[in-house]
Design a protein around this motif. Structure first.
Motif, PDB file in Angstrom:
ATOM      1  N   ILE B  56     -57.672 -17.976 -54.329  1.00 54.16           N
ATOM      2  CA  ILE B  56     -57.718 -17.030 -55.250  1.00 54.16           C
ATOM      3  C   ILE B  56     -58.175 -15.838 -55.053  1.00 54.16           C
ATOM      4  CG2 ILE B  56     -58.914 -16.676 -57.723  1.00 54.16           C
ATOM      5  CD1 ILE B  56     -59.055 -19.985 -57.703  1.00 54.16           C
ATOM      6  N   LEU B  57     -57.436 -14.622 -55.360  1.00 52.39           N
ATOM      7  CA  LEU B  57     -58.182 -13.439 -55.179  1.00 52.39           C
ATOM      8  C   LEU B  57     -58.932 -12.814 -56.361  1.00 52.39           C
ATOM      9  CD1 LEU B  57     -57.280 -11.088 -53.025  1.00 52.39           C
ATOM     10  CD2 LEU B  57     -55.671 -10.368 -54.505  1.00 52.39           C
ATOM     11  N   ILE B  58     -60.424 -12.526 -55.983  1.00 53.15           N
ATOM     12  CA  ILE B  58     -60.998 -12.119 -57.141  1.00 53.15           C
ATOM     13  C   ILE B  58     -61.206 -10.493 -56.816  1.00 53.15           C
ATOM     14  CG2 ILE B  58     -63.299 -12.052 -58.131  1.00 53.15           C
ATOM     15  CD1 ILE B  58     -63.640 -15.148 -57.112  1.00 53.15           C
ATOM     16  N   GLU B  59     -60.236  -9.793 -57.449  1.00 54.83           N
ATOM     17  CA  GLU B  59     -60.027  -8.446 -56.989  1.00 54.83           C
ATOM     18  C   GLU B  59     -61.244  -7.503 -57.195  1.00 54.83           C
ATOM     19  OE1 GLU B  59     -57.900  -9.538 -60.472  1.00 54.83           O
ATOM     20  OE2 GLU B  59     -57.771 -10.172 -58.505  1.00 54.83           O
ATOM     21  N   SER B  60     -62.067  -7.667 -58.502  1.00 55.88           N
ATOM     22  CA  SER B  60     -63.161  -7.011 -58.636  1.00 55.88           C
ATOM     23  C   SER B  60     -64.183  -6.970 -57.654  1.00 55.88           C
ATOM     24  CB  SER B  60     -63.632  -7.434 -60.073  1.00 55.88           C
ATOM     25  OG  SER B  60     -64.145  -8.651 -60.020  1.00 55.88           O
ATOM     26  N   TYR B  87     -64.667 -21.500 -63.918  1.00 57.06           N
ATOM     27  CA  TYR B  87     -66.101 -21.082 -63.882  1.00 57.06           C
ATOM     28  C   TYR B  87     -66.595 -20.601 -62.420  1.00 57.06           C
ATOM     29  CZ  TYR B  87     -70.883 -22.571 -63.599  1.00 57.06           C
ATOM     30  OH  TYR B  87     -72.259 -22.599 -63.605  1.00 57.06           O
ATOM     31  N   LEU B  88     -65.799 -20.786 -61.513  1.00 52.41           N
ATOM     32  CA  LEU B  88     -66.442 -20.321 -60.228  1.00 52.41           C
ATOM     33  C   LEU B  88     -65.870 -18.849 -59.936  1.00 52.41           C
ATOM     34  CD1 LEU B  88     -65.457 -22.988 -57.472  1.00 52.41           C
ATOM     35  CD2 LEU B  88     -67.798 -22.097 -57.978  1.00 52.41           C
ATOM     36  N   ILE B  89     -64.819 -18.400 -60.728  1.00 49.69           N
ATOM     37  CA  ILE B  89     -64.543 -17.230 -60.657  1.00 49.69           C
ATOM     38  C   ILE B  89     -65.373 -16.350 -61.343  1.00 49.69           C
ATOM     39  CG2 ILE B  89     -62.546 -15.611 -61.232  1.00 49.69           C
ATOM     40  CD1 ILE B  89     -60.551 -17.804 -60.786  1.00 49.69           C
ATOM     41  N   ASP B  90     -65.727 -16.639 -62.742  1.00 54.60           N
ATOM     42  CA  ASP B  90     -66.738 -15.927 -63.418  1.00 54.60           C
ATOM     43  C   ASP B  90     -68.196 -16.018 -62.614  1.00 54.60           C
ATOM     44  OD1 ASP B  90     -64.772 -15.601 -65.199  1.00 54.60           O
ATOM     45  OD2 ASP B  90     -65.412 -16.743 -66.780  1.00 54.60           O
ATOM     46  N   LEU B  91     -68.391 -16.919 -62.402  1.00 53.45           N
ATOM     47  CA  LEU B  91     -69.724 -16.960 -61.566  1.00 53.45           C
ATOM     48  C   LEU B  91     -69.674 -16.219 -60.527  1.00 53.45           C
ATOM     49  CD1 LEU B  91     -72.444 -18.700 -61.305  1.00 53.45           C
ATOM     50  CD2 LEU B  91     -71.459 -19.799 -59.786  1.00 53.45           C
ATOM     51  N   LEU B  92     -68.817 -15.954 -59.890  1.00 56.08           N
ATOM     52  CA  LEU B  92     -68.705 -15.233 -58.450  1.00 56.08           C
ATOM     53  C   LEU B  92     -68.510 -13.417 -58.988  1.00 56.08           C
ATOM     54  CD1 LEU B  92     -66.565 -17.079 -55.999  1.00 56.08           C
ATOM     55  CD2 LEU B  92     -68.980 -16.446 -55.714  1.00 56.08           C
TER      56      LEU B  92
END
Lengths: 462, 448
Positions: B56-60, B87-92
């Motif tokens: 998953i790319l977390i671009e921010s 959940y992990l995306i938001d956490l990071l």
């Protein structure tokens, strides 16, 4: 003593105002052409060419005129079909030169080295690091005056260059929205020595990459321990610092987005003093082995390792054809990334596997994520590639273009340039992105757009 | 299970066998991403109806996230509907450092986050490293491989390979080919505030509930012993509706008959031909793993030589045919609660504690089989076998909270019964159990 001549294209519009290196005599290409036709020189000079697409040099003529030739290639980031033109050029001169050095983003090296093993990286331009500058930096560091720096962030250069929209966007966003909290000082362009002494007075500099290339301005601050804030397109400048030092004082900080840059700058403004002296000595030491070669070329061995070697015996193989097509696709992608600056990242999704291996292995760009989710059963004769802008605070996700390549037409003829072009202004969200850019950089700001000619086999749907 | 392969260079090509063994572990969706010349491949096992394809790319943040395992933080259920990826995306996105984000996690996981800006990969493992992860580095051409199985490292030339242990936070920088961080994710307070037996029971039930699959049936392979017995009886009590399977030929038959009456266990008959077929499948589809590398005292050298792996394969295969994707394993109970001994008597030669726990646990912590030894060997048996069938194995006895509670139980609770709180609860609940340790050996009692 042999003289190294800098050979400049007199008529090339883009390169017309290029400055000449110190102690290096310059010759216009047209003068060589004239001399070569009229006389035979008793001693042949050595030649040095800075090539960017648009420069016109006749390799056969150069061979007859020069005893030896070094070529430096750069500024490939904002011109029409820079890769295809460079392939043509390097192919024609590679057998005539002592060395071909790429003064581009190191990420392009694997591609050129694969096709032309003679190519090497030259991360430190001798335009920037003059012969005496390393010694001067060492003297300055030894005096430890580097530890008395102002806690301000310096920026050098133009604030609204039409050739560098992303740099302009970031800089003007900082000025517009964070002038109260981030103490940024804008300085005019200066020569490397002036920049060295100026850096000594600042604890940090903000120096974004030039599109996808390293900024020349990055190297000087490293030499005197000034912390560098830049964007991820400047990777991997880390090579100049030891692991321990990086962990302790983060001498170079990369941001993937404007938001992350702001956070890093704000955190820095609140943090304790840096160990400037150590940073500087470390960078000097790292540059030491690079030194100045007999050809006045700097290089860093770290950046030349681990490059796949080609086994192409003939350039008209299918493999070569696929490489050329991939290069044309990358020219499109690179221009999208250069112009659509309000997006931080782009995903390039491959509906089939075609060109995924070539692009992911040889055409790196920190803002492009190549994605393959498995082969579709239908349409294996077509390579279909979707380019999407990933959402940001200000931009919704959007499909920007679809690139199609009809694989059934793969032939040497298919890699001829057609009259069709890719024009980023036709992208549906271009106007929106442009409005946002203008609102930050200035109402009259218009980035220069370079349309890219498409190969016969490549099509772009907007 | 999921699986992943990271190569520091997109030009590295994965060999066919490695590709297949990783693919079996994550059969539902495969995605390959390349950024900046680094290659990320993830094979997903979809346990819920909807799933998010990885990496998953977390671009921010300029991150690429991929992981194997399950996150059990209560917020995952309370606010994310069980979707631990979201959940992990938001956490990071909302945590300043990757390390801080990892430290807040409860679960069974190997999580990897690549920072595009730093060109570095941060890897976190859970306390017992329930999910396999291998690092390989080839100094001859500065290439790295980080993968679920060792076979992916075969593509590197003369690579040095190692497993990342449990409870680690590791950061590798690929521009400089250096390990920037390598430290424990959590620090232990071995002699913390004293807990009670009822605390332990409550936490054991919680460990079961949070591991129960959100969709589909739960499989529990049941023996006549303590560990799977307690899991099975508590799962029934908690209404988790498991499918219970056993190979009766290996077990104490009177005990199993009573358990069948009480729980409705289905018996799997393992004939010689079926055993042979399963053995063939194990040899062909399950990646081997050396046991004796971690515990030289073991008689069986590797997974491929272990009849227990064949039995496990047969049970899990049957469970899969019945629609189960998640299985509970009793792994860890022997290593934590008895270390193969009782009251100073070793029940197996691998034991170092002989089942005797001192009041001051600092004296013995950590004992050989707690994180390494048989723990590592048998955990990887579960992981490799379940992974080859595209199933996920979960480990209630390796729950972090439960383990921390055990550490701080009074010594008399640990020592009074065989396996301490497990034995005591078995006894209090009146669960029928084999009194001698049989071990799981599927080639015992085969039918013709």
């Amino acid at each position: 003593m042999k003289i190294l001549r800098h050979i400049m294209p007199q008529e090339a519009k883009i390169a017309g105002i290029r400055s000449v290196e110190k102690d290096m005599s310059a010759t216009f290409y047209d003068e060589i052409k004239e001399a070569a036709n009229t006389s035979h020189l008793p001693i042949k000079p050595r030649g040095y060419i800075f090539f960017q697409p648009g420069d016109s040099h006749d390799p056969a003529l150069l061979k007859s005129y020069l005893s030896s030739l070094i070529i430096r290639i750069g500024d490939l980031h904002h011109l029409q079909n820079p890769l295809l033109k460079t392939i043509d050029f390097v192919e024609s001169v590679s057998s005539l030169t002592e060395g071909i050095y790429l003064n581009t983003n190191p990420s392009l090296l694997p591609f050129f080295k694969y096709l032309f093993p003679i190519c090497q990286n030259m991360p430190i331009s001798e335009l920037t690091i003059e012969e005496g500058i390393l010694n001067e930096a060492r003297k300055l560091n030894a005096s430890a005056s580097a530890n008395r720096k102002r806690r301000r962030i310096a920026y050098i250069g133009s604030g609204n260059s039409p050739y560098h929209p992303r740099r302009s966007y970031w800089l003007n966003s900082l000025i517009k929205d964070y002038s109260e909290t981030i103490d940024l000082e804008i300085l005019p362009s200066m020569n490397p020595k002036e920049w060295l002494h100026t850096c000594l007075m600042y604890s940090s500099v903000f120096s974004p990459s030039l599109n996808s290339q390293w900024s020349h301005n990055l190297f000087i601050p490293a030499l005197v321990g000034t912390k560098i804030f830049t964007d991820s397109q400047s990777l991997p400048l880390y090579s100049y610092y030891t692991t321990a030092l990086r962990r302790k004082s983060s001498p170079c900080s990369y941001a993937s987005s404007l938001d992350s840059l702001v956070k890093k700058l704000l955190l820095y403004c609140d943090s304790s003093a840096q160990t400037y002296h150590k940073i500087a000595m470390n960078a000097c030491a790292a540059l030491e082995p690079a030194g100045v070669t007999s050809s006045r070329v700097y290089e860093n061995p770290l950046l030349n390792s681990n490059i796949p070697r080609n086994n192409l015996s003939q350039k008209n193989t299918d493999e070569f054809i696929r490489f050329v097509i991939a290069a044309n696709i990358f020219e499109i992608l690179q221009e999208i990334a250069r112009i659509m600056v309000t997006y931080d990242m782009f995903t390039v999704s491959f509906k089939t596997s075609a060109f995924f291996a070539e692009l992911s292995t040889y055409f790196h760009h920190p803002r492009l994520a190549y994605r393959k989710s498995g082969e579709s059963s239908a349409g294996k004769d077509m390579a279909v590639i979707f380019v999407e802008g990933k959402p940001t605070k200000n931009m919704l996700p959007a499909r920007l273009v679809t690139i199609n390549v009809d694989l059934s037409l793969l032939s040497h003829r298919s890699i001829q340039l057609s009259s069709r072009t890719f024009d980023p202004r036709k992208i549906s969200t271009y106007e929106l992105a442009q409005r946002m850019l203008s609102s930050i950089v200035g109402n009259n700001y218009q980035p220069v757009v370079f349309t890219q000619r498409l190969l016969e086999i490549v099509e772009v749907d907007y | 299970m999921c699986s992943f392969i990271f190569y520091s260079s997109s030009s590295i090509r994965c060999n066919k066998d490695a590709k297949l063994s990783h693919l079996r572990r994550g059969p539902d969706a495969t995605q390959v991403i390349s950024v900046n010349g680094r290659l990320f491949c993830h094979n997903l096992l979809a346990l819920n109806g909807s799933h998010t394809t990885q990496p998953i790319l977390i671009e921010s943040k300029g991150y690429i996230l991929f992981f194997n395992g399950e996150i059990y933080n209560s917020d995952v259920i309370d606010y994310y509907g069980g979707n631990d990826t979201s959940y992990l995306i938001d956490l990071l996105e909302n945590t300043d450092s990757i390390e801080a984000a990892f430290r807040s996690l409860d679960g069974e996981f190997v999580i990897c986050v690549y920072s595009i800006a730093c060109d570095s990969l941060s890897i976190a493992t859970d306390l017992f490293r329930t999910k396999p992860v291998w690092v390989a580095y080839s100094s001859s051409n500065d290439e790295w491989s980080i993968s679920t199985y060792l076979s992916a490292a075969d593509s590197l030339l003369e690579a040095y390979t190692c497993e990342i242990p449990g409870n680690r936070f590791v950061t590798i920088n690929f521009s400089s080919n250096s390990v920037l961080e390598n430290k424990p994710l959590h620090h232990f307070n071995v002699n913390g505030a004293e807990s009670t037996f009822s605390d332990w029971c409550r936490l054991f039930d919680a460990a079961l509930v949070k591991r129960a699959p959100r969709t589909g049936r739960l499989l529990i392979p049941v023996s006549s012993g303590f560990d799977s017995g307690l899991i099975a009886y508590r799962c029934m009590h908690l209404g988790l509706d498991p499918i219970l399977l056993s190979i009766i030929g290996c077990e104490d038959q009177p005990v199993m008959m009573r358990r069948k009456e009480q729980l409705g266990i289905s018996f799997l008959e393992l004939s010689r031909s079926k055993y042979k077929a399963s053995l063939k499948n194990v040899l062909e589809t399950v990646e081997d793993y050396s046991y004796t590398k971690h515990q030289p005292l073991l008689d069986i050298a590797s997974l491929h030589q272990d009849p227990g792996a064949v039995g496990l394969y047969s049970v899990l295969e049957q469970g899969k045919n019945l629609g189960c994707k998640v299985s509970f394993s009793g792994q860890g109970a022997d290593e934590i609660y008895s270390d193969y001994g009782f009251k100073g008597k070793k029940l197996a030669n691998v034991s170092s504690l002989a089942g005797r726990y001192p009041a001051d646990m600092r004296r013995i912590f950590p004992w050989k089989n707690l994180f390494s030894g048989t723990q590592r060997a048998y955990l990887m048996k579960d992981e490799h076998v379940a992974g080859s069938l595209g199933m996920e194995s979960r480990y209630p006895f390796l729950d972090r909270n439960l383990f921390m509670c055990f550490l701080t139980l009074p010594a008399e609770v640990k020592n009074s019964s065989y396996k301490g709180p497990i034995g005591r609860w078995i006894s209090e609940l009146g669960i029928p159990v084999a009194q001698s340790k049989l071990g799981f050996s599927a080639n015992r009692g085969l039918t013709s």
